[in-house]
Design an enzyme around this catalytic site. Structure first.
Site, PDB file in Angstrom:
ATOM      1  N   ASP A  45      40.882 -12.880 -25.920  1.00  0.00           N
ATOM      2  CA  ASP A  45      41.362 -13.775 -27.138  1.00  0.00           C
ATOM      3  C   ASP A  45      42.931 -14.269 -27.043  1.00  0.00           C
ATOM      4  O   ASP A  45      43.585 -13.091 -26.971  1.00  0.00           O
ATOM      5  CB  ASP A  45      40.942 -13.259 -28.382  1.00  0.00           C
ATOM      6  CG  ASP A  45      40.995 -14.496 -29.484  1.00  0.00           C
ATOM      7  OD1 ASP A  45      40.334 -15.569 -29.363  1.00  0.00           O
ATOM      8  OD2 ASP A  45      41.848 -14.179 -30.483  1.00  0.00           O
ATOM      9  N   GLU A  83      41.186 -16.259 -22.322  1.00  0.00           N
ATOM     10  CA  GLU A  83      41.453 -17.659 -23.117  1.00  0.00           C
ATOM     11  C   GLU A  83      42.714 -17.906 -23.100  1.00  0.00           C
ATOM     12  O   GLU A  83      43.473 -17.506 -24.084  1.00  0.00           O
ATOM     13  CB  GLU A  83      40.726 -17.332 -24.535  1.00  0.00           C
ATOM     14  CG  GLU A  83      40.627 -18.562 -25.080  1.00  0.00           C
ATOM     15  CD  GLU A  83      41.235 -18.753 -26.512  1.00  0.00           C
ATOM     16  OE1 GLU A  83      41.154 -19.682 -27.294  1.00  0.00           O
ATOM     17  OE2 GLU A  83      41.679 -17.812 -27.085  1.00  0.00           O
TER      18      GLU A  83
HETATM   19  C1  NOJ Z   1      40.495 -18.335 -30.010  1.00  0.00           C
HETATM   20  C2  NOJ Z   1      39.027 -18.020 -30.685  1.00  0.00           C
HETATM   21  O1  NOJ Z   1      38.314 -18.640 -29.921  1.00  0.00           O
HETATM   22  C3  NOJ Z   1      39.021 -18.454 -32.168  1.00  0.00           C
HETATM   23  O2  NOJ Z   1      37.795 -18.905 -32.363  1.00  0.00           O
HETATM   24  C4  NOJ Z   1      40.018 -17.980 -33.059  1.00  0.00           C
HETATM   25  O3  NOJ Z   1      40.017 -18.621 -34.348  1.00  0.00           O
HETATM   26  C5  NOJ Z   1      41.413 -17.845 -32.360  1.00  0.00           C
HETATM   27  N1  NOJ Z   1      41.261 -17.547 -30.994  1.00  0.00           N
HETATM   28  C6  NOJ Z   1      42.215 -16.788 -33.153  1.00  0.00           C
HETATM   29  O4  NOJ Z   1      41.669 -15.786 -32.728  1.00  0.00           O
END
Ligand code: NOJ
Ligand code: CA
Length: 524
Positions: free
Chosen positions: A199, A258
């Site tokens: 993440d 991500e």
């Molecule tokens: C990316 C995640 O996909 C999202 O859902 C989340 O709110 C943020 N990162 C913060 O962790």
């Protein structure tokens, strides 16, 4: 090679709270996922990525982790997690779990200790506490969810949170933080997971001196200027260390970034041979239904990503964006385009990410009543941004029942489902000729069998009208053609043995007349 399964894998994203609710409390859970593994195996995907299920106050749907080594009681137990991974493996499915290293929940033991400790203490050094100036925060950084990125404590210090105030950012310059996450990685690897989706992989390192950005609406600037809290060079050192941990397992486990970066070249830096294995292709996701733009992003991705030895990846939807049937126009036209889009995406070389419910042709739920909205974006934006709940509505499994089979009849899902989803349910679409679900199944099974689908790292574009995307791919002596017509008029293409088409088409002698917003796979 077994260790390379991920290079052309189709990975299905399970948003835990909205996939399947086993105990009928309205919230999806790990036993629910386990009960649906035969569905996923039958669909023909290779792996699942499961969004966070760790102990969490759920201020951000689980992306606010209070204990990285346990399961939230509303979602199951550690034994359920273990059982789920084992059962998935038994069905031939790999399992990727989320890891959230940029921030913890404010209920994490470390943050509680930090709050109890004095400014300058080692407990505070695990996070990013700073002094402000007078009543002003330390700098002008903004939260992704809206408003400022700093919150002040009664003792005067501020702490940084790039997301919600309940998600304080960790200090990755602190060796304790690094050691802790190595240990968390090993914890889940020892439990049997095949990899991690990381993440905010581009956020952990902040620019020295915490300089101002000097502009508002900062998160819209990512593609035009560097931001001092994203995609900093120092972040790569973290992944080099993580890679060593992943590589101690046999076969090696994978890391998926991500990372929202300005360009595909910047993204490729996360995928160098001693870093991560895959990164989401958000440049592809954010491209509209437009032939030239799609061709450009495909070419650009295939130039930048394989250049570092990594496979390209493709994705159209996830739990943070409007569902692509809606982005592509919504209604029957949007769904038709989404059907055409899946054959395009599955014909590209590399790995594909699917988001639960897209195989049912679900659209964004745009009319959720305000009182049910739960995404922190809704509050943080002062009720101007409805946030991401519309793509998180629990998916329909059966025609009937109060939760359309998401949970037992009589249960109430945490977000209300449109009644029209009854006819989009898995039950309604299974075996129904021409249904989106059967299209996905057919496409995924064909992809498994056909050597030219998925593998490799290039496409051969064929001469076509500007609004038609047509390419071929050859592998193991077999050539597959994929064409998509994004123009308003039917397109004339040579025909052959058609393997699959996203909708009906006409044949005119030795030609296929491909209608608007339709795609086809054939062998010459
Ligand atoms: C990316 C995640 O996909 C999202 O859902 C989340 O709110 C943020 N990162 C913060 O962790
Ligand atoms: Ca439940």
């Amino acid at each position: 090679m077994a260790g390379d399964w991920w290079r052309d894998a189709v990975i299905y994203q399970v948003y835990v709270r909205s996939f399947a609710d086993d105990n009928g409390d309205g919230i999806g859970d790990l036993p629910g996922i386990r009960s649906r593994l035969p569905y996923l195996a039958g669909l023909g995907v290779d792996a699942l990525w499961i969004t966070p299920f760790y102990t969490s106050p759920m201020a951000d749907g689980g992306y606010d982790v209070a204990d990285y080594r346990d399961v939230d009681p509303t979602l199951g137990t550690l034994d359920d997690a273990r059982g789920l991974v084992r059962a998935a493996h038994g069905q031939g499915l790999k399992v990727i779990v989320d890891i959230v290293p940029n921030h913890t929940s404010s209920r994490h033991e470390w943050f509680r200790q930090a709050l109890r400790s004095a400014p300058g203490s080692p407990e505070r050094d695990r996070y990013l506490f700073r002094e402000g100036t007078g009543d002003a925060p330390p700098n002008d950084w903004e939260s992704v969810f809206g408003g400022g990125a700093w919150t002040r404590l009664p003792d005067g210090q501020w702490y940084l949170h790039l997301f919600d105030p309940t998600q304080p950012d960790l200090n990755w310059a602190n060796p304790q933080v690094r050691d802790e996450f190595h240990d968390v990685l090993r914890f889940w690897l020892d439990l049997g997971v095949d990899g991690f989706r990381i993440d905010v992989a581009h956020g952990m390192v902040k620019q020295d001196g915490f300089p101002d950005v000097g502009a508002r609406e900062q998160h819209k600037l990512l593609e035009t200027r560097p931001l001092p809290y994203f995609d900093q060079d120092g972040v790569h050192e973290i992944y080099r260390e993580w890679r060593k941990v992943l590589d101690t397992y046999d076969p090696p486990r994978i890391g998926v970034a991500e990372a929202w970066t300005a360009t595909a070249e910047r993204l490729a830096r996360y995928l160098r041979p001693d870093e991560l294995h895959q990164a989401f292709n958000f440049h592809y996701l954010t491209t509209g239904w437009e032939a030239r733009a799609l061709r450009e992003v495909v070419d650009h991705s295939l130039t930048a990503i394989p250049a570092v030895g990594a496979p390209a990846t493709w994705v159209l939807s996830n739990h943070d964006v409007h569902r692509h049937a809606t982005r592509y126009g919504g209604g029957p036209a949007g769904v038709r385009r989404a059907r055409a889009a899946i054959l395009l995406m599955l014909a590209l070389p590399g790995s594909v990410y699917l988001y639960q419910g897209e195989e049912l042709g679900l659209e964004e739920v745009l009319d959720l009543p305000e009182e049910v909205l739960q995404d922190p974006m809704w509050e943080r934006s002062g009720h101007t941004d409805r946030g991401r709940d519309g793509c998180r509505v629990p998916i329909p499994w059966t025609r009937g029942g109060s939760a359309l089979g998401f949970g037992a009849d009589g249960s109430t899902p945490w977000l209300p489902q449109p009644r029209a989803w009854s006819e989009l349910s898995v039950e309604a679409q299974t075996g129904a000729e021409g249904s989106t679900l059967e299209l996905y199944r057919g496409a995924l099974h064909t992809r498994r069998e056909h050597p030219a689908l998925g593998a490799g790292d290039a496409v051969d574009w064929q001469d076509s009208e500007p609004e038609v995307l047509w390419f071929s791919r050859t592998a193991a002596g077999r050539t597959l053609h994929c064409a998509v017509n994004l123009g308003p008029e039917p397109a004339r293409l040579p025909t052959g043995t058609v393997l699959l088409a996203s909708d009906e088409y006409e044949v005119d002698g030795s030609h296929t007349l491909l209608p608007t917003d339709t795609s086809v796979w054939w062998e010459a």
